[in-house]
Design a protein around this motif. Structure first.
Motif, PDB file in Angstrom:
ATOM      1  N   TRP A  28       0.826  -1.200   0.000  1.00 29.24           N
ATOM      2  CA  TRP A  28       0.000   0.000   0.000  1.00 29.24           C
ATOM      3  C   TRP A  28       0.868   1.261   0.000  1.00 29.24           C
ATOM      4  CZ3 TRP A  28      -4.530   1.328  -1.475  1.00 29.24           C
ATOM      5  CH2 TRP A  28      -5.070   2.555  -1.073  1.00 29.24           C
ATOM      6  N   GLN A  29       1.981   1.229   0.724  1.00 32.84           N
ATOM      7  CA  GLN A  29       2.900   2.368   0.730  1.00 32.84           C
ATOM      8  C   GLN A  29       3.404   2.637  -0.690  1.00 32.84           C
ATOM      9  OE1 GLN A  29       4.280   4.365   3.626  1.00 32.84           O
ATOM     10  NE2 GLN A  29       4.554   5.561   1.755  1.00 32.84           N
ATOM     11  N   LEU A  30       3.695   1.563  -1.401  1.00 33.51           N
ATOM     12  CA  LEU A  30       4.173   1.689  -2.780  1.00 33.51           C
ATOM     13  C   LEU A  30       3.092   2.292  -3.672  1.00 33.51           C
ATOM     14  CD1 LEU A  30       6.637   1.025  -4.554  1.00 33.51           C
ATOM     15  CD2 LEU A  30       5.613  -1.215  -4.996  1.00 33.51           C
ATOM     16  N   ILE A  31       1.852   1.838  -3.494  1.00 31.67           N
ATOM     17  CA  ILE A  31       0.729   2.358  -4.276  1.00 31.67           C
ATOM     18  C   ILE A  31       0.533   3.855  -4.017  1.00 31.67           C
ATOM     19  CG2 ILE A  31      -1.788   2.295  -4.529  1.00 31.67           C
ATOM     20  CD1 ILE A  31      -0.550  -0.075  -5.857  1.00 31.67           C
ATOM     21  N   ALA A 106       2.331  -4.249 -11.588  1.00 29.21           N
ATOM     22  CA  ALA A 106       2.162  -5.684 -11.361  1.00 29.21           C
ATOM     23  C   ALA A 106       1.158  -5.936 -10.240  1.00 29.21           C
ATOM     24  CB  ALA A 106       3.509  -6.320 -11.007  1.00 29.21           C
ATOM     25  N   LEU A 107       1.171  -5.095  -9.218  1.00 28.85           N
ATOM     26  CA  LEU A 107       0.208  -5.227  -8.115  1.00 28.85           C
ATOM     27  C   LEU A 107      -1.209  -4.928  -8.597  1.00 28.85           C
ATOM     28  CD1 LEU A 107       2.130  -3.480  -5.174  1.00 28.85           C
ATOM     29  CD2 LEU A 107       1.615  -5.920  -5.397  1.00 28.85           C
ATOM     30  N   LEU A 108      -1.342  -3.963  -9.484  1.00 30.93           N
ATOM     31  CA  LEU A 108      -2.662  -3.619 -10.025  1.00 30.93           C
ATOM     32  C   LEU A 108      -3.255  -4.809 -10.783  1.00 30.93           C
ATOM     33  CD1 LEU A 108      -1.973  -0.031 -11.472  1.00 30.93           C
ATOM     34  CD2 LEU A 108      -2.849  -0.637  -9.211  1.00 30.93           C
ATOM     35  N   VAL A 109      -2.419  -5.445 -11.582  1.00 28.26           N
ATOM     36  CA  VAL A 109      -2.870  -6.590 -12.374  1.00 28.26           C
ATOM     37  C   VAL A 109      -3.250  -7.757 -11.469  1.00 28.26           C
ATOM     38  CG1 VAL A 109      -2.171  -8.318 -14.082  1.00 28.26           C
ATOM     39  CG2 VAL A 109      -1.503  -5.925 -14.379  1.00 28.26           C
ATOM     40  N   ARG A 115     -10.685  -2.379 -14.572  1.00 26.07           N
ATOM     41  CA  ARG A 115     -11.279  -1.043 -14.511  1.00 26.07           C
ATOM     42  C   ARG A 115     -10.653  -0.223 -13.388  1.00 26.07           C
ATOM     43  NH1 ARG A 115     -17.464  -0.350 -12.898  1.00 26.07           N
ATOM     44  NH2 ARG A 115     -16.528  -0.480 -10.835  1.00 26.07           N
ATOM     45  N   GLU A 116     -10.497  -0.841 -12.217  1.00 31.97           N
ATOM     46  CA  GLU A 116      -9.891  -0.147 -11.086  1.00 31.97           C
ATOM     47  C   GLU A 116      -8.431   0.206 -11.385  1.00 31.97           C
ATOM     48  OE1 GLU A 116     -12.345  -2.304  -7.421  1.00 31.97           O
ATOM     49  OE2 GLU A 116     -10.520  -3.221  -8.218  1.00 31.97           O
ATOM     50  N   GLY A 117      -7.730  -0.765 -11.963  1.00 31.99           N
ATOM     51  CA  GLY A 117      -6.325  -0.528 -12.289  1.00 31.99           C
ATOM     52  C   GLY A 117      -6.156   0.554 -13.333  1.00 31.99           C
ATOM     53  N   ALA A 160       5.674   1.654 -18.368  1.00 33.60           N
ATOM     54  CA  ALA A 160       5.695   0.946 -17.084  1.00 33.60           C
ATOM     55  C   ALA A 160       4.288   0.676 -16.577  1.00 33.60           C
ATOM     56  CB  ALA A 160       6.469   1.756 -16.048  1.00 33.60           C
ATOM     57  N   LEU A 161       3.340   1.520 -16.970  1.00 31.04           N
ATOM     58  CA  LEU A 161       1.960   1.401 -16.500  1.00 31.04           C
ATOM     59  C   LEU A 161       1.045   0.750 -17.540  1.00 31.04           C
ATOM     60  CD1 LEU A 161       1.669   4.936 -14.884  1.00 31.04           C
ATOM     61  CD2 LEU A 161       1.902   2.758 -13.688  1.00 31.04           C
TER      62      LEU A 161
END
Length: 201
Positions: A28-31, A106-109, A115-117, A160-161
């Motif tokens: 979460w800190q990374l996000i 990678a965490l989003l995937v 949709r959220e990602g 990257a995204l």
């Protein structure tokens, strides 16, 4: 993360569970640090710039974060989070910042719907565009063409995204059993001599 204004948005109906709960504390800190890594990447690409330009970039960053119209509960949580950036984030090199953005992607995937990602990806891309545009205005507000290094950094951030469909493990294909009816019958043995009796196998 830097100070942000409370975001007024029309959030789509989603699960009431906090999206933050899907991530570990470190994840979460990374996000939450994602926007700061975008700023760090572009600042590193700029190199040594004047103080007025840095002020413009910081102002554009804060405005982009505070005015973004979010479309998901996830980004709303990120924007309203008051956690301070991890030590060293703002001094990251371009390579380091892009590497962190790749980990975030990678965490989003792995843990969110597409949709959220995508909403979070759009959020970071918009920040990047705003900061790059501010840097291109020059110290005196005059329009300056985006440098090759800034353009490359912006491209690296977007790459990257980039959303990639998760690769599912392929199971080995099972071969269909050979039907008894399809097996070839052995040819009858020819008679040793003409007129001889053919023996069945």
């Amino acid at each position: 993360m830097v100070k942000k204004n409370e975001v007024s948005c029309n959030v789509r109906k989603e699960n009431d569970m906090a999206k933050k709960d899907k991530f570990s504390q470190a994840e979460w800190q990374l996000i939450v640090d994602g926007p700061d890594y975008v700023l760090a990447a572009l600042s590193a690409a700029d190199g040594d710039v004047s103080i007025p330009v840095k002020i413009k970039e910081s102002a554009a960053f804060a405005k982009a974060v505070g005015s973004y119209t979010v479309k998901s509960l996830f980004v709303k949580e990120v924007v309203n989070d008051k956690t301070k950036p991890a030590p060293g984030v703002q001094k990251s090199s371009l390579v380091q910042a892009v590497a962190k953005l790749e980990k975030i992607n990678a965490l989003l995937v792995e843990k969110l719907t597409q949709r959220e990602g995508d909403d979070y990806r759009d959020f970071l891309k918009e920040i990047g565009s705003a900061v790059a545009k501010a840097a291109g205005e020059g110290a005196l507000g005059d329009k300056v063409k985006l440098s090759a290094k800034e353009a490359t950094a912006l491209k690296d951030i977007r790459e990257a995204l980039k959303y990639e469909t998760p690769v599912e493990e392929k199971k080995p294909e099972k071969k269909a059993p050979v039907s008894q009816h399809t097996r070839t019958k052995p040819e009858p043995v020819a008679a040793a001599k003409a007129g001889g009796v053919v023996r069945k196998p």
